[in-house]
Design a protein around this motif. Structure first.
Motif, PDB file in Angstrom:
ATOM      1  N   ALA A  29      -2.974  68.245  79.145  1.00  0.00           N
ATOM      2  CA  ALA A  29      -2.892  67.681  77.797  1.00  0.00           C
ATOM      3  C   ALA A  29      -4.095  68.134  76.985  1.00  0.00           C
ATOM      4  O   ALA A  29      -5.127  67.459  76.986  1.00  0.00           O
ATOM      5  N   PRO A  30      -3.990  69.288  76.338  1.00  0.00           N
ATOM      6  CA  PRO A  30      -5.122  69.789  75.555  1.00  0.00           C
ATOM      7  C   PRO A  30      -5.643  68.739  74.571  1.00  0.00           C
ATOM      8  O   PRO A  30      -4.871  68.133  73.836  1.00  0.00           O
ATOM      9  N   GLY A  31      -6.949  68.518  74.614  1.00  0.00           N
ATOM     10  CA  GLY A  31      -7.572  67.537  73.742  1.00  0.00           C
ATOM     11  C   GLY A  31      -7.712  66.151  74.350  1.00  0.00           C
ATOM     12  O   GLY A  31      -8.459  65.324  73.847  1.00  0.00           O
ATOM     13  N   THR A  36      -8.918  63.282  71.789  1.00  0.00           N
ATOM     14  CA  THR A  36      -8.355  63.650  70.498  1.00  0.00           C
ATOM     15  C   THR A  36      -6.839  63.594  70.458  1.00  0.00           C
ATOM     16  O   THR A  36      -6.255  63.741  69.404  1.00  0.00           O
ATOM     17  N   MET A  37      -6.193  63.401  71.599  1.00  0.00           N
ATOM     18  CA  MET A  37      -4.738  63.306  71.598  1.00  0.00           C
ATOM     19  C   MET A  37      -4.241  62.507  72.788  1.00  0.00           C
ATOM     20  O   MET A  37      -4.943  62.335  73.764  1.00  0.00           O
ATOM     21  N   THR A  38      -3.022  62.024  72.675  1.00  0.00           N
ATOM     22  CA  THR A  38      -2.369  61.312  73.757  1.00  0.00           C
ATOM     23  C   THR A  38      -1.524  62.314  74.532  1.00  0.00           C
ATOM     24  O   THR A  38      -0.785  63.087  73.928  1.00  0.00           O
ATOM     25  N   PRO A  39      -1.638  62.330  75.859  1.00  0.00           N
ATOM     26  CA  PRO A  39      -0.860  63.290  76.635  1.00  0.00           C
ATOM     27  C   PRO A  39       0.640  63.091  76.436  1.00  0.00           C
ATOM     28  O   PRO A  39       1.118  61.961  76.383  1.00  0.00           O
ATOM     29  N   ALA A  40       1.371  64.183  76.315  1.00  0.00           N
ATOM     30  CA  ALA A  40       2.821  64.119  76.160  1.00  0.00           C
ATOM     31  C   ALA A  40       3.466  65.107  77.114  1.00  0.00           C
ATOM     32  O   ALA A  40       3.169  66.293  77.079  1.00  0.00           O
ATOM     33  N   ALA A  41       4.347  64.605  77.959  1.00  0.00           N
ATOM     34  CA  ALA A  41       5.035  65.466  78.909  1.00  0.00           C
ATOM     35  C   ALA A  41       6.019  66.378  78.181  1.00  0.00           C
ATOM     36  O   ALA A  41       6.162  67.549  78.513  1.00  0.00           O
ATOM     37  N   PHE A  42       6.689  65.821  77.183  1.00  0.00           N
ATOM     38  CA  PHE A  42       7.687  66.564  76.427  1.00  0.00           C
ATOM     39  C   PHE A  42       7.297  66.522  74.953  1.00  0.00           C
ATOM     40  O   PHE A  42       7.271  65.457  74.344  1.00  0.00           O
ATOM     41  N   HIS A  43       7.001  67.667  74.407  1.00  0.00           N
ATOM     42  CA  HIS A  43       6.534  67.735  73.029  1.00  0.00           C
ATOM     43  C   HIS A  43       7.668  67.473  72.046  1.00  0.00           C
ATOM     44  O   HIS A  43       8.809  67.874  72.278  1.00  0.00           O
ATOM     45  N   GLU A  44       7.337  66.797  70.955  1.00  0.00           N
ATOM     46  CA  GLU A  44       8.308  66.587  69.890  1.00  0.00           C
ATOM     47  C   GLU A  44       8.782  67.949  69.410  1.00  0.00           C
ATOM     48  O   GLU A  44       7.990  68.853  69.207  1.00  0.00           O
ATOM     49  N   TYR A  83       3.468  61.065  83.549  1.00  0.00           N
ATOM     50  CA  TYR A  83       2.604  62.127  83.037  1.00  0.00           C
ATOM     51  C   TYR A  83       1.375  61.520  82.368  1.00  0.00           C
ATOM     52  O   TYR A  83       0.246  61.939  82.611  1.00  0.00           O
ATOM     53  N   ALA A  84       1.594  60.511  81.534  1.00  0.00           N
ATOM     54  CA  ALA A  84       0.472  59.845  80.862  1.00  0.00           C
ATOM     55  C   ALA A  84      -0.437  59.166  81.890  1.00  0.00           C
ATOM     56  O   ALA A  84      -1.657  59.175  81.745  1.00  0.00           O
ATOM     57  N   GLU A  85       0.141  58.588  82.933  1.00  0.00           N
ATOM     58  CA  GLU A  85      -0.644  57.931  83.981  1.00  0.00           C
ATOM     59  C   GLU A  85      -1.499  58.941  84.744  1.00  0.00           C
ATOM     60  O   GLU A  85      -2.661  58.671  85.054  1.00  0.00           O
ATOM     61  N   ILE A  86      -0.937  60.099  85.041  1.00  0.00           N
ATOM     62  CA  ILE A  86      -1.696  61.146  85.730  1.00  0.00           C
ATOM     63  C   ILE A  86      -2.871  61.594  84.867  1.00  0.00           C
ATOM     64  O   ILE A  86      -4.004  61.701  85.341  1.00  0.00           O
ATOM     65  N   ALA A  87      -2.605  61.831  83.591  1.00  0.00           N
ATOM     66  CA  ALA A  87      -3.676  62.257  82.679  1.00  0.00           C
ATOM     67  C   ALA A  87      -4.747  61.176  82.567  1.00  0.00           C
ATOM     68  O   ALA A  87      -5.943  61.464  82.585  1.00  0.00           O
TER      69      ALA A  87
END
Length: 120
Positions: A29-31, A36-44, A83-87
């Motif tokens: 999750a860059p950033g 600076t950002m919330t991790p997202a497994a699937f990008h909008e 994914y968010a939990e791993i990050a």
């Protein structure tokens, strides 16, 4: 360097491990390691999100297709949460390693002060 139960602990090893965790987090999750950002497994706008938005692409509105769409949506939600939990766990591990370095420094400083004032 410190000793804990027969295990040598070095600041360099702790800092390198922290750096490795932060690098992996940046790949996932860059950033995110900078907050600076919330991790997202699937990008909008990505393939998974577009597929979920197009019901006709995964079978339409008949009963089996509706169940499939519900399952697919549930899977997307579960993967996103994991994914968010791993990050988050990687970020916490990096913070804990930094705390370990600070505690190691504080312990050595306190020990040095104690030696300096000990009665012999």
């Amino acid at each position: 360097m410190a000793r804990d139960g027969g295990v040598e602990v070095s600041r360099t090893a702790l800092r390198n491990a922290r750096k490795d965790f932060e690098e992996v987090l940046e790949v996932l999750a860059p950033g995110a390691s900078k907050g600076t950002m919330t991790p997202a497994a699937f990008h909008e706008g990505g393939a998974v999100k577009r597929l979920l938005m197009r019901r006709e692409a995964i079978g339409g509105f008949w009963e089996a297709a509706t169940g499939f769409h519900s399952s697919l949506t549930g899977a997307e939600v579960a993967v996103t949460a994991i994914y968010a939990e791993i990050a988050s766990t990687l970020g916490i591990a990096a913070e804990r390693l930094e705390l370990a370095v600070r505690n190691l420094d504080a312990g050595e400083q306190a020990g040095a002060r104690h030696v300096g004032v000990a009665d012999v």
